[in-house]
Design a protein around this motif. Structure first.
Motif, PDB file in Angstrom:
ATOM      1  N   ARG A  27      -3.871   4.886  -8.089  1.00 52.41           N
ATOM      2  CA  ARG A  27      -4.080   5.278  -6.701  1.00 52.41           C
ATOM      3  C   ARG A  27      -5.036   4.273  -6.058  1.00 52.41           C
ATOM      4  O   ARG A  27      -6.092   3.964  -6.620  1.00 52.41           O
ATOM      5  N   VAL A  31      -3.705   6.329  -1.784  1.00 52.96           N
ATOM      6  CA  VAL A  31      -2.242   6.328  -1.824  1.00 52.96           C
ATOM      7  C   VAL A  31      -1.773   6.134  -3.270  1.00 52.96           C
ATOM      8  O   VAL A  31      -2.235   5.217  -3.954  1.00 52.96           O
ATOM      9  N   TYR A 123       2.726  -0.588   0.796  1.00 56.45           N
ATOM     10  CA  TYR A 123       1.816   0.557   0.889  1.00 56.45           C
ATOM     11  C   TYR A 123       0.650   0.325   1.849  1.00 56.45           C
ATOM     12  O   TYR A 123      -0.130   1.239   2.122  1.00 56.45           O
ATOM     13  N   ASP A 125       0.259  -0.171   5.095  1.00 56.62           N
ATOM     14  CA  ASP A 125       0.195   0.619   6.328  1.00 56.62           C
ATOM     15  C   ASP A 125      -0.273   2.039   6.051  1.00 56.62           C
ATOM     16  O   ASP A 125      -1.126   2.579   6.763  1.00 56.62           O
ATOM     17  N   THR A 126       0.293   2.645   5.016  1.00 59.03           N
ATOM     18  CA  THR A 126      -0.106   4.013   4.650  1.00 59.03           C
ATOM     19  C   THR A 126      -1.555   4.052   4.201  1.00 59.03           C
ATOM     20  O   THR A 126      -2.283   5.003   4.494  1.00 59.03           O
ATOM     21  N   MET A 127      -1.989   3.005   3.493  1.00 59.35           N
ATOM     22  CA  MET A 127      -3.401   2.932   3.077  1.00 59.35           C
ATOM     23  C   MET A 127      -4.314   2.913   4.295  1.00 59.35           C
ATOM     24  O   MET A 127      -5.309   3.646   4.354  1.00 59.35           O
ATOM     25  N   ARG A 128      -3.976   2.087   5.275  1.00 59.54           N
ATOM     26  CA  ARG A 128      -4.811   1.983   6.488  1.00 59.54           C
ATOM     27  C   ARG A 128      -4.847   3.322   7.228  1.00 59.54           C
ATOM     28  O   ARG A 128      -5.905   3.761   7.686  1.00 59.54           O
ATOM     29  N   GLU A 129      -3.696   3.967   7.334  1.00 59.99           N
ATOM     30  CA  GLU A 129      -3.632   5.263   8.023  1.00 59.99           C
ATOM     31  C   GLU A 129      -4.456   6.309   7.281  1.00 59.99           C
ATOM     32  O   GLU A 129      -5.179   7.107   7.893  1.00 59.99           O
ATOM     33  N   THR A 130      -4.345   6.300   5.963  1.00 59.20           N
ATOM     34  CA  THR A 130      -5.051   7.290   5.139  1.00 59.20           C
ATOM     35  C   THR A 130      -6.562   7.124   5.279  1.00 59.20           C
ATOM     36  O   THR A 130      -7.294   8.092   5.511  1.00 59.20           O
ATOM     37  N   ARG A 133      -7.857   8.089   8.792  1.00 55.25           N
ATOM     38  CA  ARG A 133      -7.915   9.545   8.976  1.00 55.25           C
ATOM     39  C   ARG A 133      -9.175  10.108   8.332  1.00 55.25           C
ATOM     40  O   ARG A 133      -9.888  10.910   8.935  1.00 55.25           O
ATOM     41  N   LYS A 139      -6.711   3.324  13.179  1.00 53.36           N
ATOM     42  CA  LYS A 139      -6.093   2.435  12.187  1.00 53.36           C
ATOM     43  C   LYS A 139      -6.455   0.966  12.459  1.00 53.36           C
ATOM     44  O   LYS A 139      -6.603   0.173  11.534  1.00 53.36           O
TER      45      LYS A 139
END
Ligand code: MG
Length: 177
Positions: A27, A31, A123, A125-130, A133, A139
């Protein structure tokens, strides 16, 4: 009594390494990454979040992740590192802190992950969003970069992952974001 900070803008850096072992989960930045290998750790081994926590704590001169979440403490065994990051953010924002110490806003953070494989591009983009948040920021304030080490060193041999993080923060009293 609140401390004074002659220069409002503050920078911090963080660094962490975790060993990789076959069959463990991987992880990074909160993510889950499909991989044959994962991180050996007391927590969930999210080496990127650990480096980020140290960068944020360093910027605020609040010690380091080992001081606040010692790996000798069974409460942190297998803990989801996003919870550690949330606690660090609470410390910086001064939530529930009656001492009047400075409360900080995050300007931006930048993370570099050195990992030989797998490729992390899908991954990012999802890392940045996570992370955005969890940190209650946009972001656009969160950068995550990945590199291999061209098969050189312990990272290149697939024995571990190395992460550097930088954070810029500013007292909330001085600037409003
Ligand atoms: Mg660590």
């Amino acid at each position: 009594m609140s401390q004074s900070y002659p220069c409002g803008v503050r920078i911090g850096n963080g660094y962490d390494v975790h060993a990789l072992r076959e069959g463990l989960p991987m992880r990074l930045c909160g993510v889950d990454i499909p991989s044959g290998k994962g991180f050996v750790a007391h927590s969930d081994g999210d080496v990127a979040i650990h480096a980020l926590c140290d960068a944020l704590l360093g910027a605020a001169a609040l010690g380091d992740i080992g001081l606040h979440f010692p790996d000798s403490d069974p409460r942190y065994k297998g803990i989801d590192s996003t919870r550690l990051l949330a606690e660090v953010i609470a410390m910086l924002s001064g939530d529930g802190d009656p001492s009047g110490s400075p409360r900080f806003s995050i300007c931006n953070v930048d993370i570099t992950i050195a990992l030989q494989e797998p490729k992390l591009r899908p991954y990012i983009d999802t890392m940045r969003e996570t992370l955005a948040r969890i940190m209650n920021i946009e972001k656009s304030q969160v950068s995550v970069k990945a590199t291999t080490t061209e098969r050189l060193g312990f990272v290149g041999r697939g024995e571990g992952c190395e992460v550097w993080a930088t954070a810029l923060i500013v007292p909330k009293e001085e600037y409003q974001y």
